[in-house]
Design a protein around this motif. Structure first.
Motif, mmCIF file in Angstrom:
data_model
loop_
_atom_site.group_PDB
_atom_site.id
_atom_site.type_symbol
_atom_site.label_atom_id
_atom_site.label_comp_id
_atom_site.label_asym_id
_atom_site.label_seq_id
_atom_site.Cartn_x
_atom_site.Cartn_y
_atom_site.Cartn_z
ATOM 1 N N PRO A 170 19.937 39.441 13.779
ATOM 2 C CA PRO A 170 21.364 39.531 13.554
ATOM 3 C C PRO A 170 22.454 39.190 14.305
ATOM 4 C CG PRO A 170 20.062 41.638 13.725
ATOM 5 C CD PRO A 170 19.315 40.717 14.437
ATOM 6 N N TYR A 171 22.201 38.456 15.613
ATOM 7 C CA TYR A 171 23.048 38.054 16.445
ATOM 8 C C TYR A 171 23.495 36.679 16.377
ATOM 9 C CZ TYR A 171 22.330 42.366 18.763
ATOM 10 O OH TYR A 171 22.111 43.943 18.939
ATOM 11 N N ARG A 172 24.889 36.297 16.319
ATOM 12 C CA ARG A 172 25.308 34.916 15.946
ATOM 13 C C ARG A 172 24.868 34.032 17.457
ATOM 14 N NH1 ARG A 172 29.651 34.742 19.450
ATOM 15 N NH2 ARG A 172 30.572 36.675 19.953
ATOM 16 N N ASN A 173 24.782 32.963 16.959
ATOM 17 C CA ASN A 173 24.567 31.890 18.148
ATOM 18 C C ASN A 173 23.385 32.063 18.717
ATOM 19 O OD1 ASN A 173 26.933 30.298 17.582
ATOM 20 N ND2 ASN A 173 28.181 31.804 19.067
ATOM 21 N N VAL A 174 22.303 32.710 18.114
ATOM 22 C CA VAL A 174 21.015 33.073 18.828
ATOM 23 C C VAL A 174 20.053 32.805 17.758
ATOM 24 C CG1 VAL A 174 19.288 35.077 19.843
ATOM 25 C CG2 VAL A 174 21.776 34.985 20.148
ATOM 26 N N ASN A 175 18.878 31.933 18.325
ATOM 27 C CA ASN A 175 17.902 31.391 17.401
ATOM 28 C C ASN A 175 16.643 31.212 18.374
ATOM 29 O OD1 ASN A 175 16.218 30.462 15.484
ATOM 30 N ND2 ASN A 175 17.133 28.207 15.434
ATOM 31 N N LEU A 187 22.461 33.882 25.784
ATOM 32 C CA LEU A 187 22.750 34.978 24.748
ATOM 33 C C LEU A 187 21.501 35.593 24.322
ATOM 34 C CD1 LEU A 187 25.326 32.670 22.692
ATOM 35 C CD2 LEU A 187 25.711 34.733 24.167
ATOM 36 N N ALA A 188 20.289 34.701 24.522
ATOM 37 C CA ALA A 188 19.152 35.685 23.735
ATOM 38 C C ALA A 188 19.066 36.835 24.817
ATOM 39 C CB ALA A 188 18.128 34.750 23.518
ATOM 40 N N LEU A 189 19.104 36.941 25.973
ATOM 41 C CA LEU A 189 18.897 37.820 26.750
ATOM 42 C C LEU A 189 19.825 38.962 26.340
ATOM 43 C CD1 LEU A 189 17.954 36.078 30.046
ATOM 44 C CD2 LEU A 189 16.467 37.481 28.488
ATOM 45 N N ARG A 195 20.790 44.733 21.570
ATOM 46 C CA ARG A 195 19.960 45.532 20.582
ATOM 47 C C ARG A 195 19.713 46.843 20.965
ATOM 48 N NH1 ARG A 195 17.546 43.681 15.773
ATOM 49 N NH2 ARG A 195 16.739 45.509 14.626
ATOM 50 N N HIS A 196 19.027 47.145 22.352
ATOM 51 C CA HIS A 196 18.712 48.316 22.341
ATOM 52 C C HIS A 196 19.759 49.417 23.162
ATOM 53 C CE1 HIS A 196 14.940 45.679 21.922
ATOM 54 N NE2 HIS A 196 14.259 47.026 21.493
ATOM 55 N N ARG A 197 20.551 48.772 24.041
ATOM 56 C CA ARG A 197 21.509 49.464 24.934
ATOM 57 C C ARG A 197 22.774 48.854 24.571
ATOM 58 N NH1 ARG A 197 19.706 52.563 28.904
ATOM 59 N NH2 ARG A 197 22.039 53.020 28.908
ATOM 60 N N PRO A 198 23.406 48.983 23.370
ATOM 61 C CA PRO A 198 24.648 48.373 23.025
ATOM 62 C C PRO A 198 25.709 48.872 24.070
ATOM 63 C CG PRO A 198 24.076 50.120 21.279
ATOM 64 C CD PRO A 198 22.804 50.050 22.021
ATOM 65 N N SER A 204 30.506 40.731 21.756
ATOM 66 C CA SER A 204 31.433 40.120 21.120
ATOM 67 C C SER A 204 32.295 39.376 21.943
ATOM 68 C CB SER A 204 32.389 41.222 20.294
ATOM 69 O OG SER A 204 32.944 42.002 21.164
ATOM 70 N N LYS A 205 32.260 39.704 23.310
ATOM 71 C CA LYS A 205 33.117 39.043 24.306
ATOM 72 C C LYS A 205 32.543 37.792 24.780
ATOM 73 C CE LYS A 205 36.228 42.921 25.547
ATOM 74 N NZ LYS A 205 36.508 43.864 26.391
ATOM 75 N N LEU A 206 30.960 37.692 24.584
ATOM 76 C CA LEU A 206 30.270 36.549 25.053
ATOM 77 C C LEU A 206 30.547 35.380 24.465
ATOM 78 C CD1 LEU A 206 26.921 38.416 25.519
ATOM 79 C CD2 LEU A 206 28.522 38.167 27.301
#
Length: 897
Positions: A170-175, A187-189, A195-198, A204-206
């Motif tokens: 679901p995250y932008r800029n992550v593939n 960004l993936a890390l 995802r588990h500890r929002p 959104s600030k990254l």
């Protein structure tokens, strides 16, 4: 010296997949080259940090990975920490052979865990060989940190990669596509952590253009809050074109194990969502069935009173309109309802199959809405429909007969009234009182002629009365007018008889006064009167209306007409004889100088009347010929319609029967797969649909026959009703058979039954289906089970019969047989499994809270549970606690939901 590391993980016999791929996944270092310096640096840092994350549990750590493992002591300690098992006691000496012995103990322990080490020896480790040491540590990481990772039947590297892709999707800029360049921007890390500890990272600030900042943020948060040590260096990863895959995998696997608990909760939530989705879908199908059944029953309820209305119309036109309305009902209104009824049965069977497959109780529709109730209502509709059509045709025949009789009554009444005009006045005259003897005798003769004429008309009066009586018996709408006219004719006839009798008596009283009678006039009158009556009868017959329904009937009329024409020469002789009498009178008068004044005293008929009426008769004969020939043409056209309808019906009727038999053979044939059977059935269904034009053509011929008032056909035993019923049964049979095969496919796929098993089930069923009707009697079913190895007592067999024949019909269908066999050989979700899943979400509590449901389940499923779960009544519950145990039981019909 060239070194090659090959690692192969041996799995236990119960595992269905192999990890050879991920163990060999390009893990061998280059055969003749040293490690890439950047990769070696990353591996040193990552593997050192990974080892320390476990060694610190034993109160120690390493600084230099190739030096600190040389004596084997910390290597053995590392293996004991990560495995939880005790290794043999290490050698305490510091000599080289002591070190080699300790390293060998560690390597032997690794081999005992199913890992085959090739070309890795204790000497290389003791000598501080960097490449061999890193290879050994990677082997340990694979075996104890990555091997047990499994996501949707994939394992090791693929499983870990799939887990990362799922979590970061679901995250932008992550593939995430690999374990090297997909992680360079950090960004993936960060997405895995968020995802588990929002609460730990504001994603959104990254920014994608700040990879070093993103990586350091992930490293710091993981080390501080997740107890995952910093194993990588942000600058190394960013500045390396392709980061080391093993270092990245090692670090990412720590996140997988850190979030394993959340993964278990997600799995439990998915199980509950799956169960709830099945329940919601079934409820939707039940609601749709109830709605469709109610609408169909309501349509039948409204249609039957219309068909039961037997109020007859008074005119043929009105009844023809009723027939046209009935045809519109048959062509336009009923066919969609036939499809709805068929679809309703299909939906019901599909729903029951899904309920059985999901281990739910069978669906029981509302009272009066069972499939059998709808079938009975439909049967009642068709019975009323058949009766209504028969009534319509009977009424049309009756009105046709009435119109014919009414016209015939009017024609005969008009002729009779025309004849009786002035007769009463004539009979009431007392002209004989002042007449001469000659005139009296003439009046007497004239009266005798009238009596003869009166007797000749007796038959016509009786015909008029008989026609009026038949019109009354057939309930003619204007019977009152007919009765009044008939009564007037009968009263007048009785009065004529009375007057005739009185006049005869009067004339006879004075008959002795008269002596002379003109024989010629008398003879003329006597012969002219019956001849005139014959001509009246001939004209009446030639103008008589007729109604026939076959070639034979019209041929009978033609024969009668030909017989009449054969009498014309004889009648012409009689006419010439009568005219000869008149000529004789004129001749005598001329010869003896007698002046004939006035008309014949004995009759009102004149020679001119006879001649005129004779000419009229001769003109009516060819007109009658033409009418009969036109009727012959019409009957020939009707015969062509009969032959045309019969020819098509004799083709379509057997075609429908043949297709029914072929479909029956396909449904019991065990050759080929279910998909092939489905393909064959779909082909049959398309052929049947394409054949619909022939039915429509036959309907058109049937309509032409009814419009031509053709009610019988000797050229075929098939009526349109037979064809319609056969066609509807064919459509229902192909749809039901396709649905049965679809349910078999659904059962096979859901229960994991092979095609060979299904063929075996079909072969057993066919063998014991002795009547070849797709059903087994209880005795045949018992024999079938015994042949398949069942040890049956009376109680056990009675229990099985309640499963396969819940409605006590006395037979076992193939679908019920398949359901029983799949129930015996397959497993399904149970209430206990759902309870266990809820227990995981509730953190092992006996109850679950609204907040936990909304956190762990999607909104729709969460609200579904909240609205149906009962309040938990245990003493240890929080306010608003819900009872998930009773809810799980209700899902499978073990209690009320």
């Amino acid at each position: 010296m060239t070194y090659t590391i090959e690692t192969q993980v041996q799995y236990s016999s119960y595992m269905m997949t192999t990890t050879e791929e991920y163990m060999n996944q390009e893990d061998s270092w280059d055969r003749d080259l040293l490690l890439d310096p950047a990769w070696e640096k990353q591996q040193r840092k990552t593997f050192t940090a990974w080892c320390n994350s476990h060694l610190r549990k034993a109160g120690t750590q390493i600084e230099n990975i190739e030096e600190d493992f040389r004596n084997g002591l910390k290597l053995m300690l590392l293996l004991e920490v990560i495995s939880g098992e005790r290794l043999p006691k290490p050698d305490k000496g510091k000599m080289r052979f002591h070190k080699i012995a300790n390293v060998n103990k560690a390597l032997d322990f690794i081999s005992s865990k199913g890992v085959k080490l090739v070309s890795i020896g204790a000497e290389e480790i003791v000598d501080g060989n960097v490449k061999m040491t890193l290879g050994m540590i990677w082997t340990i990481i694979l075996r104890f940190a990555i091997q047990d990772i499994s996501v949707e039947e994939t394992s090791a590297k693929e499983g870990l990669l799939l887990w990362c892709q799922r979590k970061t999707a679901p995250y932008r800029n992550v593939n995430v596509q690999n374990f090297h360049i997909s992680w360079k921007d950090g960004l993936a890390l960060c997405a895995l952590i968020h995802r588990h500890r929002p609460d730990l990272i504001d994603y959104s600030k990254l920014r994608k253009d700040d990879p070093v900042g993103n990586l350091n943020t992930a490293f710091e948060v993981a080390e501080k809050y997740l107890d995952i040590p910093k194993m990588l260096d942000a600058d190394d990863i960013v500045n390396t074109p392709k980061p080391d895959e093993k270092a990245i995998m090692t670090y990412v696997s720590c996140f997988y194990h850190a979030f394993a608990g959340a993964e278990q909760a997600e799995t439990a939530a998915n199980r509950i969502c799956k169960v709830l989705a099945v329940n919601q879908e079934n409820e939707k199908l039940m609601e749709e069935y109830e709605k469709l059944a109610s609408e169909l029953l309501e349509w039948i309820r409204k249609t039957i009173p219309w068909l039961e209305n037997r109020v007859a119309e008074q005119t043929m036109h009105s009844m023809q309109q009723k027939l046209e309305d009935f045809r519109d009902y048959r062509r336009v209104h009923k066919p969609p309802k036939v499809q709805e009824k068929c679809q309703l049965e299909i939906n019901f069977n599909t729903l029951q199959t899904k309920l059985r497959l999901s281990n739910r109780p069978a669906f029981m529709p509302s009272e009066g809405k069972m499939v059998s109730d709808i079938a009975n209502a439909w049967k009642g509709l068709e019975q009323v429909e058949k009766g209504y059509e028969e009534w319509l045709l009977t009424e049309i025949r009756r009105l046709e007969r009435l119109d014919h009789l009414a016209e015939k009554f009017k024609q005969k009444s008009t002729l009779h009234e025309s004849w009786t005009t002035g007769k009463e006045e004539l009979l009431s005259q007392k002209d004989y009182e002042s007449a001469s003897l000659m005139e009296i005798r003439a009046l007497m003769r004239k009266h005798e002629a009238f009596e003869s004429d009166l007797a000749a008309h007796q038959d016509r009066v009786e015909q008029i009365a008989a026609i009026a009586q038949e019109l009354n018996e057939l309930d003619y709408y204007d019977a009152a007018t007919i009765n009044a006219r008939c009564q007037g004719i009968c009263d007048q006839w009785d009065n004529l008889g009375t007057l005739t009798q009185k006049r005869r008596e009067s004339l006879e009283r004075v008959e002795k006064l008269w002596e002379t009678i003109d024989q010629l006039y008398l003879e003329f009158a006597k012969r002219a009167a019956p001849f005139n009556n014959w001509m009246d009868g001939a004209m009446e017959d030639l103008q008589d209306m007729f109604i026939v329904h076959s070639i034979e009937e019209i041929q009978s009329l033609i024969t009668a007409h030909d017989q009449f024409k054969a009498t014309i020469p004889e009648a012409d002789k009689e006419r010439m004889a009568i005219m000869g009498i008149h000529n004789e009178i004129l001749k005598i008068a001329q010869t003896y100088g007698i002046k004939v004044v006035g008309e014949n005293p004995y009759t009102v008929l004149s020679p001119q009347d006879i001649s005129n009426k004779w000419e009229a008769v001769k003109q009516l004969v060819p007109m009658r010929d033409q009418m009969l020939q036109e009727e012959v043409a019409r009957q020939q056209s009707n015969e062509r319609l009969r032959r045309q309808f019969g020819a098509q019906a004799n083709i379509i009727g057997p075609w429908i029967q043949t297709k029914m038999e072929e479909i029956s053979h396909v449904s019991i044939d065990i050759a080929g797969s279910l998909e092939e059977q489905m393909s064959n059935l779909k082909t049959y269904e398309q052929n049947i649909i394409n054949y619909k034009s022939n039915i429509d053509t036959l309907e058109g011929d049937h309509q032409l026959s009814q419009e031509s008032l053709i009610f019988d056909n000797k050229h075929t035993n098939y009526t349109m009703e037979h064809v319609r019923v056969g066609w509807e049964q064919l459509l229902t049979t192909i749809a039901r058979t396709i649905n049965e095969v679809e349910n078999q496919i659904l059962t096979r796929d859901a229960k994991g039954i092979s095609q060979e098993q299904l063929n075996e089930f079909r072969a057993s069923f066919n063998h014991f289906d002795r009547k070849r009707n797709g059903m087994m009697d209880p005795d045949d079913f018992r024999a079938c089970l015994i042949s398949m190895g069942y040890d049956l007592g009376e109680v056990e067999f009675a229990r099985i019969m309640t499963l396969v024949d819940p409605n006590n019909t006395g037979v076992v269908t193939f679908q019920a047989f398949i359901d029983f066999m799949t129930r015996e050989t397959a497993e399904t979700d149970t209430a206990e499994q759902v309870m266990a899943s809820f227990k995981i979400l509730a953190s092992d509590k006996a109850y679950i809270t609204v907040e936990e449901l909304r956190r762990e389940l999607p909104p729709e499923q969460a609200e579904y549970c909240i609205s149906r779960m009962t309040k938990y009544i245990g003493g240890d519950a929080l306010p608003g606690a819900l009872d998930y145990i009773s809810f799980s039981s209700a899902l499978y019909g073990e209690s009320d939901l």
